[in-house]
Every structure is written in C-alpha cells, then in structure tokens.
Design a protein around this motif. Structure first.
Motif, PDB file in Angstrom:
ATOM      1  N   LEU A  29       0.811  -1.209   0.000  1.00 18.67           N
ATOM      2  CA  LEU A  29       0.000   0.000   0.000  1.00 18.67           C
ATOM      3  C   LEU A  29       0.851   1.269   0.000  1.00 18.67           C
ATOM      4  N   ASP A  30       1.914   1.297   0.759  1.00 22.91           N
ATOM      5  CA  ASP A  30       2.728   2.507   0.854  1.00 22.91           C
ATOM      6  C   ASP A  30       3.434   2.844  -0.458  1.00 22.91           C
ATOM      7  N   GLU A  31       3.485   1.903  -1.384  1.00 23.06           N
ATOM      8  CA  GLU A  31       4.163   2.147  -2.659  1.00 23.06           C
ATOM      9  C   GLU A  31       3.206   2.634  -3.740  1.00 23.06           C
ATOM     10  N   TYR A  32       1.929   2.727  -3.414  1.00 24.79           N
ATOM     11  CA  TYR A  32       0.913   3.123  -4.378  1.00 24.79           C
ATOM     12  C   TYR A  32       0.221   4.413  -3.933  1.00 24.79           C
ATOM     13  N   ALA A  33      -0.100   5.238  -4.896  1.00 27.68           N
ATOM     14  CA  ALA A  33      -1.022   6.338  -4.639  1.00 27.68           C
ATOM     15  C   ALA A  33      -2.440   5.784  -4.691  1.00 27.68           C
ATOM     16  N   CYS A  50      -7.168  11.991  -2.168  1.00 31.65           N
ATOM     17  CA  CYS A  50      -6.123  11.016  -2.496  1.00 31.65           C
ATOM     18  C   CYS A  50      -4.994  11.120  -1.485  1.00 31.65           C
ATOM     19  N   ILE A  51      -4.215  10.064  -1.448  1.00 28.22           N
ATOM     20  CA  ILE A  51      -2.987  10.061  -0.653  1.00 28.22           C
ATOM     21  C   ILE A  51      -1.824   9.825  -1.596  1.00 28.22           C
ATOM     22  N   SER A  52      -0.900  10.748  -1.580  1.00 30.66           N
ATOM     23  CA  SER A  52       0.286  10.639  -2.420  1.00 30.66           C
ATOM     24  C   SER A  52       1.195   9.520  -1.916  1.00 30.66           C
ATOM     25  N   ASN A  53       1.789   8.778  -2.852  1.00 28.62           N
ATOM     26  CA  ASN A  53       2.816   7.806  -2.466  1.00 28.62           C
ATOM     27  C   ASN A  53       4.204   8.427  -2.529  1.00 28.62           C
ATOM     28  N   TYR A  54       4.254   9.677  -2.951  1.00 28.41           N
ATOM     29  CA  TYR A  54       5.531  10.389  -3.022  1.00 28.41           C
ATOM     30  C   TYR A  54       5.911  10.935  -1.650  1.00 28.41           C
ATOM     31  N   ASP A  55       4.915  11.540  -0.979  1.00 28.05           N
ATOM     32  CA  ASP A  55       5.214  12.122   0.329  1.00 28.05           C
ATOM     33  C   ASP A  55       4.165  11.787   1.382  1.00 28.05           C
ATOM     34  N   GLY A  56       3.191  10.952   1.016  1.00 31.58           N
ATOM     35  CA  GLY A  56       2.185  10.528   1.985  1.00 31.58           C
ATOM     36  C   GLY A  56       1.170  11.586   2.339  1.00 31.58           C
ATOM     37  N   MET A  57       1.177  12.693   1.605  1.00 32.13           N
ATOM     38  CA  MET A  57       0.286  13.808   1.927  1.00 32.13           C
ATOM     39  C   MET A  57      -1.061  13.629   1.246  1.00 32.13           C
ATOM     40  N   PRO A  58      -2.113  14.108   1.882  1.00 30.39           N
ATOM     41  CA  PRO A  58      -3.448  14.019   1.296  1.00 30.39           C
ATOM     42  C   PRO A  58      -3.788  15.261   0.472  1.00 30.39           C
ATOM     43  N   LYS A  59      -4.746  15.090  -0.383  1.00 30.53           N
ATOM     44  CA  LYS A  59      -5.279  16.218  -1.135  1.00 30.53           C
ATOM     45  C   LYS A  59      -6.780  16.045  -1.237  1.00 30.53           C
ATOM     46  N   TYR A  60      -7.498  17.170  -1.261  1.00 27.77           N
ATOM     47  CA  TYR A  60      -8.953  17.131  -1.277  1.00 27.77           C
ATOM     48  C   TYR A  60      -9.520  18.044  -2.349  1.00 27.77           C
ATOM     49  N   LEU A  61     -10.651  17.613  -2.882  1.00 29.59           N
ATOM     50  CA  LEU A  61     -11.457  18.483  -3.724  1.00 29.59           C
ATOM     51  C   LEU A  61     -11.910  19.659  -2.853  1.00 29.59           C
ATOM     52  N   ASP A  62     -11.922  20.844  -3.417  1.00 31.69           N
ATOM     53  CA  ASP A  62     -12.252  22.026  -2.618  1.00 31.69           C
ATOM     54  C   ASP A  62     -13.590  21.884  -1.890  1.00 31.69           C
ATOM     55  N   SER A  63     -14.552  21.295  -2.561  1.00 29.89           N
ATOM     56  CA  SER A  63     -15.904  21.240  -1.977  1.00 29.89           C
ATOM     57  C   SER A  63     -16.024  20.267  -0.806  1.00 29.89           C
ATOM     58  N   THR A  91     -24.075  13.021  -3.139  1.00 33.42           N
ATOM     59  CA  THR A  91     -24.650  11.786  -3.659  1.00 33.42           C
ATOM     60  C   THR A  91     -23.958  11.368  -4.955  1.00 33.42           C
ATOM     61  N   ALA A  92     -23.465  10.146  -4.971  1.00 28.73           N
ATOM     62  CA  ALA A  92     -22.720   9.653  -6.132  1.00 28.73           C
ATOM     63  C   ALA A  92     -22.297   8.211  -5.868  1.00 28.73           C
ATOM     64  N   VAL A  93     -21.782   7.581  -6.912  1.00 25.81           N
ATOM     65  CA  VAL A  93     -21.055   6.326  -6.724  1.00 25.81           C
ATOM     66  C   VAL A  93     -19.600   6.700  -6.451  1.00 25.81           C
ATOM     67  N   TYR A  94     -19.073   6.162  -5.375  1.00 22.89           N
ATOM     68  CA  TYR A  94     -17.702   6.466  -4.974  1.00 22.89           C
ATOM     69  C   TYR A  94     -16.805   5.291  -5.332  1.00 22.89           C
ATOM     70  N   TYR A  95     -15.688   5.613  -5.956  1.00 16.99           N
ATOM     71  CA  TYR A  95     -14.741   4.604  -6.401  1.00 16.99           C
ATOM     72  C   TYR A  95     -13.392   4.814  -5.733  1.00 16.99           C
ATOM     73  N   CYS A  96     -12.750   3.723  -5.444  1.00 15.57           N
ATOM     74  CA  CYS A  96     -11.371   3.733  -4.977  1.00 15.57           C
ATOM     75  C   CYS A  96     -10.488   3.320  -6.151  1.00 15.57           C
ATOM     76  N   ALA A  97      -9.321   3.934  -6.242  1.00 14.83           N
ATOM     77  CA  ALA A  97      -8.405   3.611  -7.330  1.00 14.83           C
ATOM     78  C   ALA A  97      -6.975   3.659  -6.820  1.00 14.83           C
ATOM     79  N   ALA A  98      -6.111   2.891  -7.461  1.00 13.33           N
ATOM     80  CA  ALA A  98      -4.718   2.819  -7.037  1.00 13.33           C
ATOM     81  C   ALA A  98      -3.801   2.815  -8.259  1.00 13.33           C
ATOM     82  N   THR A  99      -2.612   3.370  -8.069  1.00 12.01           N
ATOM     83  CA  THR A  99      -1.610   3.361  -9.125  1.00 12.01           C
ATOM     84  C   THR A  99      -0.217   3.286  -8.520  1.00 12.01           C
TER      85      THR A  99
END
Length: 126
Positions: A29-33, A50-63, A91-99
C-alpha cells in the motif's frame, strides 16, 4: 493481482456521516497512490481525495475540504474516507483507485489510475 474493493456506502440524511473503506490486495500500500473518486448521474467523474505515495500527503477536492478525511492503515491494507456533514450534492457512486505511478499530492487527483474498484453508492437525502 492488484485489487481494490470499496465498502461502506449507504443512505444517510443531510448532515450525517459515513466512512468508506477501500480494501487493497496484491501490492504494498505505501508504494501506491490511492484516490477516491465519485460520479453522480449525468456528471463526469471527479477526484474527491487522495494520498500521495511520493510524500504521503493528502489532497482534497475544494468542496469536501474540511468535511472529508482520507487515511490509511498499512497494516490492514485499507484506505478510508471519513465523510462528515454530508449534503445531497455528495450523492454519487464512490470509487477507490490505485496506481504505482509516483504521484505528489499535486497530481494524485488526476487521471493517473489504472486499478479501480466496482464502486459503492452514497445517497444523501435532504
């Protein structure tokens, strides 16, 4: 092989909370964003957090900034999305994704992911 499986969606009233889980397997897990995305009916998919795999920092949509919190438990190979103060607009379908691409937090909400889950429905009633 790489797998991500979402759970935790449901129906909640406006102002309520839900916690989504993304169970991962087949990779360290720690090797993937890892990112959470959502798609509402008639709308394009958008990156939520999302959580960056570069520095482990999170990012959020403004809303969702200040209402949603992304976290991960590497021991459990699971990423969470805590969603508070939900509104009908969430309200939406929420998806998880990894790279495995190395993504800083500046890029981890972008279209870089090649491993997607099946999605979990979140419905917020007014």
């Amino acid at each position: 092989q790489v797998q991500v499986v979402e759970s935790g969606g449901g129906l909640v009233q406006a102002g309520g909370s839900l916690r989504l889980s993304c169970a991962t397997s087949g990779f360290i897990l720690d090797e993937y964003a890892v990112g959470w995305f959502r798609q509402a009916p008639g709308k394009e998919r958008e990156g939520v957090s999302c959580i960056s795999n570069y520095d482990g920092m999170p990012k959020y949509l403004d809303s969702v900034e200040g209402r949603f919190t992304i976290s991960k438990d590497s021991a459990k190979n699971t990423v969470y999305l805590q969603m508070n103060n939900l509104t009908p607009e969430d309200t939406a379908v929420y998806y998880c994704a990894a790279t495995s691409d190395w993504l800083s937090r500046s890029y981890c909400l972008g279209n870089h992911y090649n491993n997607w889950g099946q999605g979990t429905q979140v419905t917020v009633s007014s």
